[in-house]
Design a protein around this motif. Structure first.
Motif, short mmCIF file in Angstrom:
data_model
loop_
_atom_site.label_atom_id
_atom_site.label_comp_id
_atom_site.label_asym_id
_atom_site.label_seq_id
_atom_site.Cartn_x
_atom_site.Cartn_y
_atom_site.Cartn_z
N GLY A 1 52.02 29.83 33.76
CA GLY A 1 50.95 29.22 34.54
C GLY A 1 49.57 29.77 34.26
O GLY A 1 48.58 29.27 34.79
N GLY A 2 49.49 30.81 33.43
CA GLY A 2 48.18 31.33 33.09
C GLY A 2 47.40 30.40 32.19
O GLY A 2 47.94 29.39 31.71
N GLY A 3 46.15 30.75 31.95
CA GLY A 3 45.33 29.93 31.07
C GLY A 3 43.87 30.21 31.27
O GLY A 3 43.48 31.20 31.90
N LEU A 4 43.06 29.32 30.71
CA LEU A 4 41.60 29.41 30.80
C LEU A 4 41.13 28.45 31.89
O LEU A 4 41.50 27.27 31.87
CB LEU A 4 40.98 29.05 29.46
N VAL A 5 40.31 28.97 32.79
CA VAL A 5 39.81 28.15 33.89
C VAL A 5 38.35 28.53 34.15
O VAL A 5 37.95 29.68 33.92
CB VAL A 5 40.68 28.35 35.16
N PRO B 1 35.10 35.37 37.38
CA PRO B 1 35.28 36.02 36.08
C PRO B 1 35.98 37.38 36.19
O PRO B 1 36.75 37.75 35.30
CB PRO B 1 33.84 36.17 35.58
N GLU B 2 35.76 38.08 37.28
CA GLU B 2 36.41 39.39 37.45
C GLU B 2 37.90 39.29 37.72
O GLU B 2 38.59 40.31 37.77
CB GLU B 2 35.72 40.20 38.55
N ASP B 3 38.41 38.09 37.91
CA ASP B 3 39.86 37.90 38.04
C ASP B 3 40.55 37.84 36.67
O ASP B 3 41.78 37.80 36.60
CB ASP B 3 40.17 36.62 38.81
N THR B 4 39.76 37.82 35.62
CA THR B 4 40.32 37.77 34.27
C THR B 4 41.18 39.01 34.00
O THR B 4 40.71 40.14 34.16
CB THR B 4 39.20 37.68 33.23
N ALA B 5 42.43 38.78 33.63
CA ALA B 5 43.36 39.89 33.40
C ALA B 5 44.69 39.33 32.93
O ALA B 5 44.93 38.12 32.97
CB ALA B 5 43.57 40.68 34.70
N VAL C 1 45.30 35.31 32.33
CA VAL C 1 44.38 34.47 33.09
C VAL C 1 42.97 34.81 32.65
O VAL C 1 42.57 35.98 32.70
CB VAL C 1 44.53 34.69 34.61
N THR C 2 42.24 33.81 32.21
CA THR C 2 40.87 34.00 31.78
C THR C 2 39.97 33.05 32.56
O THR C 2 40.19 31.83 32.56
CB THR C 2 40.71 33.74 30.28
N VAL C 3 38.99 33.62 33.24
CA VAL C 3 38.06 32.82 34.04
C VAL C 3 36.69 32.91 33.38
O VAL C 3 36.06 33.96 33.34
CB VAL C 3 37.97 33.34 35.49
N SER C 4 36.27 31.79 32.82
CA SER C 4 35.03 31.79 32.05
C SER C 4 34.48 30.38 31.96
O SER C 4 35.25 29.40 31.92
CB SER C 4 35.28 32.34 30.65
N SER C 5 33.17 30.29 31.91
CA SER C 5 32.54 28.99 31.72
C SER C 5 32.26 28.73 30.25
O SER C 5 31.75 27.67 29.88
CB SER C 5 31.25 28.91 32.54
#
Length: 121
Positions: free
Chosen positions: A8-12, A88-92, A117-121
Motif C-alpha cells: 500500500g505504500g507509494g508516492l502521494v 512530507p515529514e511522514d516520508t519513511a 511511503v513518500t510524500v512529495s509534490s
C-alpha cells in the motif's frame, strides 16, 4: 513460516491519503499485538501506532494523532494503517510488527520487510 507482508505504500502529494496493509501468516494473529513503525533516512525507527491483541486498544505517536488510524481484521489476519493529511515529514519506510506479550512482558517479535511511503509534490 512466519510472514508479515506490507503493501500500500507509494508516492502521494501532501494532504493526500494512503492505506497500508500488513498480511500475516504462520502464527496465531489474533493473539499478537500489532504495530506500525517507520524509519526515515538518517533517523531511528520510531513507533507510529499500535493495537492490542484482545481489547483492540490503540495508541499513536503524537506526530500522527488525529491523522492516522490503525485497525485490525483478525478474520483476515491483517492490520491496516489509514494515513490521512499526509505531510512530507511522514516520508519513511513503514514496517509492520507483531508482538506476543504476556503479563506485560514481550516474548516474541516478528517484523515485515517494509513498504516505502513518500510524500512529495
Amino acid at each position: 513460516q512466519v510472514q508479515l507482508v506490507e503493501s500500500g505504500g507509494g508516492l502521494v502529494q501532501p494532504g493526500g491519503s494512503l492505506r497500508l496493509s500488513c498480511a500475516a501468516s504462520g502464527f496465531t494473529f489474533s493473539g499478537y499485538a500489532m504495530s506500525w513503525y517507520r524509519q526515515a533516512p538518517g533517523k531511528e525507527r520510531e513507533l507510529v501506532a499500535g493495537i492490542t491483541s484482545r481489547s483492540g486498544i490503540r495508541n499513536y505517536a503524537d506526530s500522527v494523532k488525529g491523522r492516522f488510524t490503525i485497525s485490525r481484521d483478525n478474520a483476515k489476519n491483517t492490520v491496516y494503517l489509514q494515513m490521512n493529511s499526509l505531510k512530507p515529514e511522514d516520508t519513511a519506510l513503514y514496517y509492520c510488527k507483531a508482538s506476543l506479550v504476556r503479563s506485560g512482558t514481550p516474548l516474541m517479535d516478528y517484523w515485515g520487510q517494509g513498504t516505502q511511503v513518500t510524500v512529495s509534490s
